[in-house]
Design a protein around this motif. Structure first.
Motif, PDB file in Angstrom:
ATOM      1  N   ASP A  63      -5.537  -3.694  15.229  1.00  0.00           N
ATOM      2  CA  ASP A  63      -6.864  -3.545  14.611  1.00  0.00           C
ATOM      3  C   ASP A  63      -7.555  -4.905  14.451  1.00  0.00           C
ATOM      4  N   ASP A  67     -10.912  -4.462  12.077  1.00  0.00           N
ATOM      5  CA  ASP A  67     -10.943  -5.292  10.882  1.00  0.00           C
ATOM      6  C   ASP A  67      -9.569  -5.482  10.261  1.00  0.00           C
ATOM      7  N   ASP A  73      -6.841  -3.698   9.443  1.00  0.00           N
ATOM      8  CA  ASP A  73      -6.296  -2.975   8.294  1.00  0.00           C
ATOM      9  C   ASP A  73      -5.685  -1.616   8.652  1.00  0.00           C
ATOM     10  N   HIS A  74      -5.645  -1.253   9.917  1.00  0.00           N
ATOM     11  CA  HIS A  74      -5.218   0.114  10.221  1.00  0.00           C
ATOM     12  C   HIS A  74      -3.787   0.374   9.743  1.00  0.00           C
ATOM     13  N   ARG A 109     -15.212   0.877  14.635  1.00  0.00           N
ATOM     14  CA  ARG A 109     -15.580  -0.522  14.566  1.00  0.00           C
ATOM     15  C   ARG A 109     -15.531  -1.248  15.891  1.00  0.00           C
TER      16      ARG A 109
HETATM   17 MG   LIG Z   1      -9.628  -0.973  10.529  1.00  0.00          MG
END
Ligand SMILES: [Mg+2]
Ligand SMILES: Nc1ncnc2c1ncn2[C@@H]1O[C@H](COP(=O)(O)OP(=O)(O)O)[C@@H](O)[C@H]1O
Ligand SMILES: Nc1ncnc2c1ncn2[C@@H]1O[C@H](COP(=O)(O)OP(=O)(O)O)[C@@H](O)[C@H]1O
Ligand SMILES: [Mg+2]
Ligand SMILES: [Mg+2]
Ligand SMILES: [Mg+2]
Lengths: 357, 213, 357, 213
Positions: free
Chosen positions: D29, D34, D36-37, D177
């Motif tokens: 990710d 970003d 955080d996955h 994203r």
């Molecule tokens: Mg993410």
């Protein structure tokens, strides 16, 4: 060096140019010599408050020029005291006939330049007082040395004295109040990272990934001690306890004596904090610290003060006295009396601080 | 005997020394101060350089006075008022003069030293420019007192200045920003002492390189 | 990772705890589910404005809760949309009977969570509208993709709609206004450095000493393009010109239709900027940028707008929508009409924005 | 036939897979999103783990419903509503059931897929979890349709899922994203597609490792 700037030598001038147009309703900027002053200056009959120091501490001092705070601010080069001609020109521009208070942070450079400015202003027939701020408890001994640096209490003194001047205090009263604020305020700071002076182009000091500097000033100078990385709670504790447990601090300070037209040495002592004190707690970011982290520090600070039986009755959490893009924070505690509370709450309308108007 | 021309050449040489050592002085200041001494001094002396052509014809006192005013209004920090005071007091002793004898130079150094002492309130040993300026002044005085000529006295002064500069390394700072560091100031050479050494060295060099003119 | 924090998993909670005590006169904080709300909520008869999104953008959104701006803010984990239960609980807490406007930034996560929250709130009998902000011109195409991100215009929409709600606009009026602000606002940002998500512990991307990311969002995600380091003037120019020269942008957006109680797709188009436009210019710091550098950018931006024949009549310069400790900036330009100017100038009293009171 | 116990074991196994691959998913990710996955999914599934003991006795539909609600209220971001919708729709087809046949699993996958499609509006090829979930569902369906047993159909599904996951590498992101990156999203494996593969793989593994119980 990664910064949003053009030529390093234009850094201060272009910052001032941006401020001037962004806040043209509140301030004006004079170039060569550089000073920022209230758009509505001079205020006849009001004591004028002037401060100044090196640039790189934004919003201090220029961001505090406006109604209820400073009449003028003199920005030097980055981390370099401004020069006497700036201070004199600022005094001439904002003196409303009731004199000028110079609020000076205790650094050799600032002191010497403001002393020269005081002498020059007096020679021009301007009534002047100058009061030193020396509140940094990271500096231990005062005897035979430069003594403590002026840091966070400066912001609070400028707000409180600015309100007093606005309320009609005369020069001696404002000066006495400023001295009292200084004697009741104490600060300490720390850095997670260094900062880079534009003209130098590389960081002032190098810090390892697991290191912090404890007891820094506001000029990117190394601190009193290098330590291993600490949690926010440990940082808050180290700063707050050093401040709270600081014993009474004595030093000799030079002030201008109007009656004799001479410099006089004054012996000043602050009394330690005590249970029952009412406080203004100021958690300050060093310029590159996100607001979220400051709240984490404030949370712990409030806890510590409560445990010590002291009551935080006012607070300020934000980046107000900075060292360029440095990450880190400082804590300032100011013991308040009723007069100070009233003046703190009084309206202020400046680029960086505003309430009540 | 220092001629006015030599004085102007000295100021130019000092400015060049500062310019060449700008980063070095700044690095020294980074270690125990705020990383700007070279930048500060260079800003001031580059300004001086631009003004020299306009004032080179005046008497030495006037030249030094202009240098003083330029430094005071363009350096800031600690070094602005200190070097400014040094040149201001020096300019007074040199008022109206077109050349300077050994005795004139001696007075000029003494007065300059007094200017710095009075403005900065530092004592010898506090790890400041005083630590160079004070023994160097004494050394020059002694050399002149014992009958040495300008060139010899200058060399003696510079030798002492260099040693004094290095001797700031082990000392603990009591004035200026470095004093906030406490014990951590030990082991670093003082930037102001270093620029002061450069001033005296360039004074001596300007004399010896032009002594035949 | 160098931050002022304790355990990464406590970062959001401790930030909220600090905010709550620092600003207890203005806001309250509910934990589990987390939301920040006006201390004097619910305001009977007033439309309630709620926003929310991932944490790490402080002061947005929590710092904008208070009189004249938001009624509540829902903070998610760092850079992660909050959850529907937070949004529902916030709506229940601040709904004054006249409905709730959800202001949502256009990210998959935010949209989906706010859509679920909308459905839940409607099921609870609360009138809801949700308006998307999608103003980031760095994202070029909209067809078949997520479309543009919501960035700087969010702050301006929250201020303007907050003032409208305070002035008695009804839900449909506030929603229409919010949509109009979005259609008139455009932004773009850049980064000098990456940032570190606390739970991850290392920077999201690596940037060389001579590299910048152009066209970043606000989640530490890489930008549209990596470039070599540029001067402040070049940065300002790239951002400002991309914004100003952006042609009309069309997209399909989903909004809740109250009358049919269904989601409807709306085709929306903004008109490009033009000579004679009156602007609000917002120069925003990404969290680790000193205020001085923002003024240097603002200076150039003002110059560019003037050359384009557009007049900056209001401005905001500071770090309001951030990405943790990232260094960099974004520019937002909003074409103002008289109604917006009046609402922008209206009193606001929140932790991070305050004037007129 | 999947027993309830196997379903619970699957949820535990999936949670462990996520936990072990937390940093890996987050790194994926970081490249196009970003960062955080893994953190998001792990937060959700650790919460699920703490709730499993309380609900393990209920029917499969109720268990999956609780998983859905837990994910929705603890993940946030894009993956919260998406996995939440997946489990919500799946829970409805499994309502009241104590075991699941091949046909039940097929419906469950189809419904889960519909849930994600409806919530996220992504299409196959947009570089999302759909790119794994959609062909994997088809593969399972085809296997069952051609008379394969559970174990074989699962293996076929996982093989297709793994290939589909890797096939997200060269595609251009159109949702989520990663789409903001434009061409720069090409060359990176989609994090959601990866967690979705882990979900299907742990489903298959849980079956084969416990098929004799
Ligand atoms: Mg993410
Ligand atoms: N009170 C003082 N008296 C004499 N010299 C001083 C004094 N304070 C500082 N200095 C000298 O000034 C030097 C630092 O100058 P500079 O870096 O230009 O100013 P600042 O400390 O304001 O940044 C020190 O190295 C020291 O030699
Ligand atoms: N609209 C969508 N439809 C299907 N899957 C999506 C959609 N948007 C995002 N995703 C999936 O979600 C993943 C990212 O999840 P996560 O990182 O947890 O959320 P966020 O993007 O909010 O940080 C992507 O890799 C993608 O597979
Ligand atoms: Mg300095
Ligand atoms: Mg210095
Ligand atoms: Mg996220």
């Amino acid at each position: 060096m990664k910064k949003l700037l053009n030529k390093p030598e234009d850094f201060v001038r272009e910052t001032l140019a941006g401020m001037a147009i962004a806040h043209s309703d509140l301030i004006k900027v004079n170039f060569e010599p550089n000073f920022i002053y209230r758009a509505d200056a001079p205020k006849t009959g009001k004591v004028a408050i002037i401060s100044g120091g090196g640039s790189g501490h934004e919003p201090m001092h220029g961001g505090f020029v406006g109604r209820g705070m400073l009449d003028a601010a003199c920005p030097g080069e980055v981390f370099t005291s401004p020069t006497p001609d700036q201070m004199l020109a600022a005094a001439q521009a904002v003196n409303g006939g009731n004199g000028v208070l110079y609020i000076v942070k205790n650094y050799s450079g600032d002191i010497m330049n403001f002393e020269m400015a005081t002498e020059l202003a007096v020679a021009e027939g301007i009534q002047v007082q100058n009061i030193l701020i020396d509140d940094d408890v990271a500096v231990k001994d005062s005897l035979y040395t430069q003594g403590r640096r002026g840091v966070g209490t400066t912001v609070l003194a400028e707000k409180i004295c600015g309100a007093a001047a606005e309320a009609g205090y005369d020069l001696k009263q404002v000066a006495d109040l400023c001295r009292r604020v200084n004697l009741n305020g104490r600060s300490m700071g720390m850095a997670l990272t260094s900062c880079t002076v534009p003209a130098k182009g590389s960081p002032t000091f190098e810090l390892g990934n697991q290191e912090i500097e404890m007891g820094i000033g506001i000029h990117g100078e190394p601190g009193r001690e290098r330590m291993s990385l600490k949690s926010a709670d440990e940082v808050a504790e180290t700063l707050a306890l050093t401040i709270i447990e600081d014993s009474s601090y004595s030093r000799t300070i030079r002030e201008w004596d109007e009656s004799t037209a001479e410099w006089v040495d004054k012996d000043l002592t602050n009394t330690p904090f005590a249970k029952g004190d009412k406080l203004l707690a100021f958690v300050n970011g060093m310029g590159g610290t996100p607001q979220s982290e400051l709240y984490i520090i404030y949370r712990k600070l409030a806890d510590i003060c409560a445990k010590k039986g002291m009551e935080i009755v006012r607070n300020l959490v934000g980046s107000y006295i900075t060292s360029l893009e440095m990450q880190g924070c400082s804590i300032t505690l100011l013991k308040l009396d009723q007069e100070m509370v009233k003046l703190w709450d009084a309206p202020v309308l400046t680029p960086a601080l505003r309430w009540g108007v | 005997m220092f001629t006015k021309k030599q004085i102007v050449q000295w100021l130019q040489a000092f400015a060049s020394e500062i310019h060449e050592n700008k980063d070095y002085l700044t690095e020294l200041d980074a270690a125990i101060g705020d990383a700007d001494h070279g930048i500060n001094m260079d800003r001031g002396f580059q300004k001086v350089i631009t003004q020299l052509p306009n004032i080179a014809d005046k008497d030495i006192g006037s030249i030094l006075k202009t240098v003083s005013m330029t430094l005071i209004s363009s350096i800031g920090g600690a070094s602005g008022p200190l070097y400014g005071s040094l040149f201001l007091r020096a300019s007074i002793t040199a008022a109206g003069k077109e050349k300077l004898t050994e005795i004139d130079i001696q007075k000029l150094l003494q007065e300059g030293l007094q200017g710095v002492l009075q403005r900065g309130k530092a004592k010898p040993g506090d790890k400041t420019m005083i630590d160079v300026l004070s023994p160097a002044t004494v050394a020059f005085e002694e050399a002149v007192g014992s009958g040495k000529n300008m060139s010899e006295a200058m060399q003696q002064m510079v030798a002492i200045a260099e040693k004094a500069m290095k001797d700031t390394i082990p000392t603990l700072a009591k004035k200026g920003r470095a004093s906030y560091l406490g014990d951590r100031s030990i082991g670093h050479q003082d930037p102001g002492a270093t620029s002061c050494y450069l001033m005296l060295k360039s004074l001596s060099d300007s004399y010896s390189s032009t002594v035949n003119n």
